[in-house]
Design an enzyme around this catalytic site. Structure first.
Site, short mmCIF file in Angstrom:
data_model
loop_
_atom_site.label_atom_id
_atom_site.label_comp_id
_atom_site.label_asym_id
_atom_site.label_seq_id
_atom_site.Cartn_x
_atom_site.Cartn_y
_atom_site.Cartn_z
N CYS A 1 10.11 1.90 1.56
CA CYS A 1 11.22 0.48 1.77
C CYS A 1 12.45 1.13 1.79
CB CYS A 1 10.97 -0.54 0.76
SG CYS A 1 11.22 0.27 -0.75
N GLU B 1 10.77 -8.25 -3.09
CA GLU B 1 11.46 -6.91 -2.79
C GLU B 1 10.56 -6.55 -1.38
OE1 GLU B 1 13.15 -5.02 -4.20
OE2 GLU B 1 13.16 -5.92 -6.33
N LEU B 2 11.60 -6.67 -0.29
CA LEU B 2 10.86 -6.71 1.17
C LEU B 2 11.31 -5.80 2.08
CD1 LEU B 2 11.77 -10.80 1.65
CD2 LEU B 2 9.56 -9.55 0.66
N LYS C 1 -2.56 -8.25 -7.68
CA LYS C 1 -3.33 -8.16 -6.43
C LYS C 1 -2.80 -6.89 -5.72
CE LYS C 1 -4.43 -8.92 -2.34
NZ LYS C 1 -4.37 -7.84 -1.47
N PRO C 2 -3.69 -6.05 -5.74
CA PRO C 2 -3.26 -4.64 -4.78
C PRO C 2 -3.41 -4.85 -3.41
CG PRO C 2 -5.45 -4.21 -5.90
CD PRO C 2 -4.97 -5.78 -6.22
N ALA C 3 -2.71 -4.17 -2.58
CA ALA C 3 -3.17 -4.13 -1.16
C ALA C 3 -4.49 -3.78 -0.77
CB ALA C 3 -2.20 -3.08 -0.41
N TRP D 1 1.03 -1.21 -0.07
CA TRP D 1 -0.02 0.04 0.02
C TRP D 1 0.92 1.10 0.05
CZ3 TRP D 1 1.92 2.41 4.07
CH2 TRP D 1 2.26 1.61 5.36
N GLU E 1 12.47 -3.11 11.00
CA GLU E 1 12.13 -2.08 10.19
C GLU E 1 11.04 -1.16 10.77
OE1 GLU E 1 9.50 -3.09 6.58
OE2 GLU E 1 10.77 -1.67 5.37
P1 NDP Z 1 2.39 -6.96 3.36
O1 NDP Z 1 3.48 -8.18 3.18
O2 NDP Z 1 1.40 -6.91 4.60
O3 NDP Z 1 1.41 -6.93 2.10
C1 NDP Z 1 1.92 -6.83 0.88
C2 NDP Z 1 1.18 -7.56 -0.20
O4 NDP Z 1 0.78 -8.85 0.01
C3 NDP Z 1 -0.50 -7.01 -0.10
O5 NDP Z 1 -1.26 -7.02 -1.24
C4 NDP Z 1 -1.14 -8.02 0.88
O6 NDP Z 1 -2.57 -8.21 0.45
C5 NDP Z 1 -0.50 -9.13 0.11
N1 NDP Z 1 -0.54 -10.69 1.04
C6 NDP Z 1 -0.82 -10.43 2.40
N2 NDP Z 1 -0.75 -11.80 2.65
C7 NDP Z 1 -0.58 -12.79 1.66
C8 NDP Z 1 -0.60 -14.17 1.32
N3 NDP Z 1 -0.50 -15.02 2.50
N4 NDP Z 1 -0.46 -14.58 0.13
C9 NDP Z 1 -0.20 -13.75 -0.74
N5 NDP Z 1 -0.17 -12.07 -0.56
C10 NDP Z 1 -0.40 -11.67 0.51
O7 NDP Z 1 3.08 -5.64 3.39
P2 NDP Z 1 2.57 -4.16 3.45
O8 NDP Z 1 1.39 -3.94 2.40
O9 NDP Z 1 2.44 -3.79 4.94
O10 NDP Z 1 3.88 -3.22 2.71
C11 NDP Z 1 4.66 -2.55 3.30
C12 NDP Z 1 5.96 -3.56 3.37
O11 NDP Z 1 6.43 -3.36 1.96
C13 NDP Z 1 7.21 -3.11 4.04
O12 NDP Z 1 7.60 -3.86 4.90
C14 NDP Z 1 7.96 -2.16 2.94
O13 NDP Z 1 9.51 -2.27 3.44
C15 NDP Z 1 7.64 -3.36 1.82
N6 NDP Z 1 8.40 -2.74 0.66
C16 NDP Z 1 9.42 -3.26 0.07
C17 NDP Z 1 9.70 -2.48 -1.02
C18 NDP Z 1 10.90 -3.00 -1.81
O14 NDP Z 1 11.15 -2.49 -2.96
N7 NDP Z 1 11.83 -3.74 -1.25
C19 NDP Z 1 9.10 -1.24 -1.78
C20 NDP Z 1 7.87 -1.12 -0.95
C21 NDP Z 1 7.41 -1.79 0.10
P3 NDP Z 1 -3.48 -7.49 1.66
O15 NDP Z 1 -3.18 -6.09 1.86
O16 NDP Z 1 -4.72 -7.77 1.19
O17 NDP Z 1 -3.16 -8.04 2.86
#
Ligand code: NDP
Length: 479
Positions: free
Chosen positions: A280, A246-247, A171-173, A147, A381
């Site tokens: 991130c 990308e975490l 699949k968006p957030a 998101w 983080e």
């Molecule tokens: P999440 O891991 O909570 O969610 C990311 C996506 O994964 C959402 O679309 C979410 O859906 C989906 N998701 C959740 N559970 C599952 C599952 N079991 N199987 C498949 N998909 C799933 O992260 P956040 O949305 O909270 O994002 C923030 C994080 O992203 C931070 O840690 C940030 O550092 C990282 N990030 C990394 C970047 C990079 O390039 N390294 C860039 C930007 C962010 P839903 O919303 O419906 O739960």
């Protein structure tokens, strides 16, 4: 109600269910989105699978033309889309516009690369034989997006996928679906064949999980938290799907005594507080060499004092709200942990006061000093407007402490000494090092992490490789 886009059609959830999307600045409902489930995800995957062979066979030039037409369609709605993104995500509206422009720049970059994908001819020891290396699209791709930058991070997946000849299910957030739904619709309006680009909204544990588990999906591009990333590896990795992850990150910035202080101050302030610290690649730990520590911190506090917190729709706002209530509570818990362990709050450390802040998830920009190494803001983080500052003896101590982290996404070093800059670039454990520069992602440069920040790269021509299979063909020529 906004609609999903599946198999060339706007679609509600098969169950008929919807959910509300909340404005983090006001608590008001922005709109509603379909609450899709496995069946909706499966319909989208089936559509993408059915579309794949023809899309892979479409000439690279035609694929590029369709992407370019899609870009034009999105551009026409830029002002409305920017406001919508601010209303669902919280960031200042100018930043929303820059995010969508960045997305369009990235899409344009990959449209340009579509016709440059090539394999090779390989001479073999037996000169009656030769080899060819073919580059072929991987297949159906799942693009799972967080998101914080919902549009650019969709583009870093959809751009190279479409250019390479893959079909996609986005699949968006759950909390930021609306701008994505409209943009996918606009991209499709430019004439993409049905099923090439689909979007399904709904819970990650249901819709995302189907993407991970469904054998028709051959590649997952995931951006999100490291914990979710581990789950993605265990489920999708066990099916040998191609993965990029990308975490999370805890990017260090190291300021040496000979660095350009004014530029570094801007980079620290923008780098930490942009998007209310929810990036991130944000500067999450600031190491300052002791001889200039006091001066740097004093000036930094002056800069931070000027950051205006408010609703992202107001022109003066530099810092919108945190994205969710849970996100703010997490930040508060991390600050409390640091203070309990002996950290000092130099500024911020509380919610802003006033009627305009009561319904949103606002938090004042915060700077912490004397933070011990075992505090959560160092080890984990910190996804919010909190900057811990540390005094170090010299660059080498800065590098050692920078590397004392489970993460390895970005990092930066400020020095005019080329030798020091090179040493830092080589020694810092991170996917990206910026020298005398703000932490910023370029479409032209590969971006990604090491350690718990993930693996694989987005951006740059390098990203295309993850959407292509390499096939070796050996040909014996007839006598
Ligand atoms: P999440 O891991 O909570 O969610 C990311 C996506 O994964 C959402 O679309 C979410 O859906 C989906 N998701 C959740 N559970 C599952 C599952 N079991 N199987 C498949 N998909 C799933 O992260 P956040 O949305 O909270 O994002 C923030 C994080 O992203 C931070 O840690 C940030 O550092 C990282 N990030 C990394 C970047 C990079 O390039 N390294 C860039 C930007 C962010 P839903 O919303 O419906 O739960």
């Amino acid at each position: 109600m906004a609609k999903m886009f599946i198999a060339g059609e706007l679609a509600g959830a098969l169950s008929g269910q919807t959910y509300d999307v909340i404005n983090p600045a006001t608590g008001e409902t922005v709109g509603s989105a379909p609450k899709g489930n496995e069946s909706d995800a499966r319909a989208a995957i089936d559509a993408a699978d059915a579309a794949f062979a023809a899309w892979a066979d479409t000439s690279a030039e035609s694929r590029a033309q369709l992407i370019l037409k899609g870009i034009d369609a999105v551009k026409k709605e830029l002002p409305e889309l920017s406001v919508l993104l601010t209303r669902e995500q919280g960031k200042p509206v100018g930043d929303s516009q820059r995010e969508i422009e960045h997305f369009l720049h990235g899409m344009n970059f990959y449209a340009g690369l579509a016709s440059k994908i090539r394999g090779s001819y390989v001479p073999l020891p037996d000169n009656k034989m030769y080899g060819m290396v073919l580059k072929q699209p991987v297949g159906v791709c799942g693009a799972i997006v967080p998101w914080n930058f919902p549009i650019t991070l969709m583009g870093t997946k959809v751009g190279p996928a479409l250019a390479a000849g893959c079909t996609v299910v986005v699949k968006p957030a759950s909390s930021t679906p609306l701008t994505t739904l409209r943009i996918v619709e606009l991209l499709n309006s430019a004439g993409l064949p049905k099923g090439v680009l689909n979007v399904v909204t709904g819970p990650g544990g249901v819709v995302g999980e189907e993407l991970l588990q469904n054998p028709k999906v051959r590649r997952i591009a995931f951006t999100g938290e490291s914990k979710t990333g581990q789950h993605v590896v265990s489920v999708a990795g066990s099916q040998m799907k191609r993965l990029t992850l990308e975490l999370g990150g805890s990017d260090p910035m190291i300021f040496c005594e000979d660095g350009d202080m004014d530029k570094a101050l801007t980079a620290a302030s923008v780098g930490r507080f942009y998007n209310c610290g929810q990036a991130c690649l944000a500067v999450k730990r600031l190491y300052i060499v002791e001889s200039v520590y006091d001066q740097f911190v004093e000036k930094l506090l002056g800069k931070v004092a000027k950051l205006t917190v408010g609703n992202g729709l107001e022109k003066t706002t530099r810092l919108g709200p945190l994205h969710t209530k849970a996100q703010r509570e997490e930040i508060e818990a991390q600050i409390e942990d640091a203070v309990t362990r002996g950290a000092r709050v130099l500024t911020g450390g509380k919610r802003p006061e006033g009627a305009q802040f009561e319904k949103g998830f606002f938090y004042s920009p915060t700077v912490l000093a004397d933070v011990p190494e075992d505090a959560r803001v160092v080890k984990e983080e910190t996804f919010g407007p909190v900057l811990p500052v540390f005094k170090v003896k010299d660059l080498d101590e800065g590098i050692a402490r920078a590397n004392n982290s489970m993460y390895g996404l970005g990092s930066s070093v400020w020095t005019k000494d080329l030798g020091k800059a090179r040493r830092a670039a080589e020694k810092i454990e991170a996917g990206n090092v910026w020298i005398n520069s703000l932490h910023i992602g370029y479409d032209e440069m590969p971006f990604g992490g090491v350690k718990y920040s993930g693996f694989g790269r987005e951006h740059g021509p390098e990203a295309l490789e993850y959407y292509l299979e390499t096939k070796g063909v050996v040909i014996a020529t007839p006598e």
